[in-house]
Design an enzyme around this catalytic site. Structure first.
Site, mmCIF file in Angstrom:
data_model
loop_
_atom_site.group_PDB
_atom_site.id
_atom_site.type_symbol
_atom_site.label_atom_id
_atom_site.label_comp_id
_atom_site.label_asym_id
_atom_site.label_seq_id
_atom_site.Cartn_x
_atom_site.Cartn_y
_atom_site.Cartn_z
ATOM 1 N N PHE A 93 -1.949 17.057 3.498
ATOM 2 C CA PHE A 93 -2.147 15.971 3.016
ATOM 3 C C PHE A 93 -1.129 16.022 1.856
ATOM 4 C CE2 PHE A 93 -5.583 17.045 -1.058
ATOM 5 C CZ PHE A 93 -5.663 15.563 -1.807
ATOM 6 N N ASP A 145 -4.244 5.270 6.434
ATOM 7 C CA ASP A 145 -5.397 6.484 6.652
ATOM 8 C C ASP A 145 -6.156 5.774 7.893
ATOM 9 O OD1 ASP A 145 -6.421 9.097 7.178
ATOM 10 O OD2 ASP A 145 -5.484 9.537 4.918
ATOM 11 N N LYS A 202 0.416 7.361 8.713
ATOM 12 C CA LYS A 202 -0.396 8.692 8.960
ATOM 13 C C LYS A 202 -0.865 7.768 10.297
ATOM 14 C CE LYS A 202 -1.882 11.968 5.759
ATOM 15 N NZ LYS A 202 -2.759 12.374 4.875
ATOM 16 N N ASP A 252 -2.286 10.553 -4.940
ATOM 17 C CA ASP A 252 -2.630 11.675 -6.699
ATOM 18 C C ASP A 252 -2.945 12.806 -5.823
ATOM 19 O OD1 ASP A 252 -4.996 10.425 -5.155
ATOM 20 O OD2 ASP A 252 -6.231 11.272 -6.617
ATOM 21 N N ARG A 283 0.518 11.637 -9.617
ATOM 22 C CA ARG A 283 0.871 10.760 -9.321
ATOM 23 C C ARG A 283 2.207 10.491 -9.675
ATOM 24 N NH1 ARG A 283 -3.068 7.433 -7.310
ATOM 25 N NH2 ARG A 283 -5.764 7.627 -8.095
ATOM 26 N N GLU A 318 1.065 -1.167 0.123
ATOM 27 C CA GLU A 318 0.090 0.268 0.378
ATOM 28 C C GLU A 318 0.859 1.363 0.160
ATOM 29 O OE1 GLU A 318 -2.838 0.627 -0.937
ATOM 30 O OE2 GLU A 318 -4.505 0.540 0.838
ATOM 31 N N ASP A 319 0.403 2.393 -0.592
ATOM 32 C CA ASP A 319 1.016 3.579 -0.168
ATOM 33 C C ASP A 319 0.777 3.754 0.606
ATOM 34 O OD1 ASP A 319 -1.292 3.663 -1.555
ATOM 35 O OD2 ASP A 319 -1.493 5.537 -2.207
HETATM 36 C C1 PRP Z 1 -5.535 5.466 -0.368
HETATM 37 C C2 PRP Z 1 -4.452 4.473 0.039
HETATM 38 C C3 PRP Z 1 -5.578 3.374 0.989
HETATM 39 C C4 PRP Z 1 -6.617 4.514 1.205
HETATM 40 C C5 PRP Z 1 -6.530 4.843 2.797
HETATM 41 O O1 PRP Z 1 -6.511 5.265 -1.563
HETATM 42 O O2 PRP Z 1 -4.160 4.365 -1.440
HETATM 43 O O3 PRP Z 1 -5.805 2.725 -0.325
HETATM 44 O O4 PRP Z 1 -6.782 5.374 0.398
HETATM 45 O O5 PRP Z 1 -7.188 4.920 3.204
HETATM 46 P P1 PRP Z 1 -7.879 4.828 4.589
HETATM 47 O O6 PRP Z 1 -6.491 4.255 5.538
HETATM 48 O O7 PRP Z 1 -8.087 5.808 5.075
HETATM 49 O O8 PRP Z 1 -8.691 3.507 4.333
HETATM 50 P P2 PRP Z 1 -7.454 5.923 -2.818
HETATM 51 O O9 PRP Z 1 -8.847 5.550 -2.235
HETATM 52 O O10 PRP Z 1 -7.026 7.546 -2.409
HETATM 53 O O11 PRP Z 1 -7.190 5.608 -3.903
HETATM 54 P P3 PRP Z 1 -6.175 5.585 -5.026
HETATM 55 O O12 PRP Z 1 -5.035 4.759 -4.783
HETATM 56 O O13 PRP Z 1 -7.099 4.901 -6.054
HETATM 57 O O14 PRP Z 1 -5.746 6.989 -5.507
#
Ligand code: PRP
Length: 185
Positions: free
Chosen positions: A155, A106, A134, A162, A168, A102-103
């Site tokens: 942020f 949160d 985070k 993105d 990205r 995962e990137d």
């Molecule tokens: C982001 C990230 C995780 C998620 C984390 O994805 O890649 O999958 O949010 O958030 P959380 O811990 O609060 O659940 P996003 O929905 O932005 O989609 P993307 O990877 O396509 O940008």
């Protein structure tokens, strides 16, 4: 398309620091997964840059697969915890040693959902590797076995993350200046 310099408050993690840390993670994972059957699962789309750099630093055999999820309910910056699979894996994970890539984690709700769902498919092991944690925002208690960086509640964008779907491709993690851009809630 706006030049990102207009709303870049600063660089949080530069390219060199990112690449150094990813190399370290790769070495650690390679040590831990010797003689295992490693399958990296990248959660699209944010995890793509991290996945490809991490793979290059691995010295153990492994395969990759992708899944995509979308969370809906609250808004762009906040997960509702209601997650829907929009792209499922191509391969069976039964008996495999799965590492989720995962990137960013949160609230933790996305990864919590994915972990619960994948557990039912009976992998031999199931662990999490996240580039960014985070931690202040955590709502779901999720394990992070490999963590790149713990970051403040700002942020961030770049390196897979993105800003309104763009940027990205940037090789660093930048912080958005909240006075220069409207951040969706
Ligand atoms: C982001 C990230 C995780 C998620 C984390 O994805 O890649 O999958 O949010 O958030 P959380 O811990 O609060 O659940 P996003 O929905 O932005 O989609 P993307 O990877 O396509 O940008």
């Amino acid at each position: 398309m706006q030049d990102y310099h207009e709303f870049l408050e600063g660089v949080l993690i530069d390219e060199e620091a990112l690449q150094n840390r990813i190399r370290e993670l790769g070495q650690e994972i390679s040590r831990d997964y010797q003689d295992k059957d490693l399958l990296l699962i990248c959660i699209l789309r944010g995890g793509v840059m991290f996945l490809t750099d991490l793979m290059r630093s691995l010295t153990v055999p492994h395969t990759i697969d992708f899944m995509a999820v979308s969370s809906y309910g609250v808004g762009v910056r906040q997960s509702s915890g209601q997650v829907r699979i929009t792209l499922d894996l191509n391969t069976s994970i039964e008996g495999r040693d799965v590492l989720l890539v995962e990137d960013i984690i949160d609230s933790g709700k996305t990864i919590a959902y994915v972990l619960d769902m994948l557990r039912t498919r009976r992998p031999r092991s199931l662990q999490v590797c996240a580039l960014l944690d985070k931690a202040e925002r955590r709502e779901a208690d999720v394990p992070i076995h490999y963590r790149g960086f713990t970051i403040p509640n700002k942020f961030v964008f770049g390196y897979g993350l993105d800003l309104d779907e763009y940027y990205r491709n940037l090789p660093f993690i930048g912080v958005v200046d909240p006075n220069r851009v409207v951040i969706p809630e």
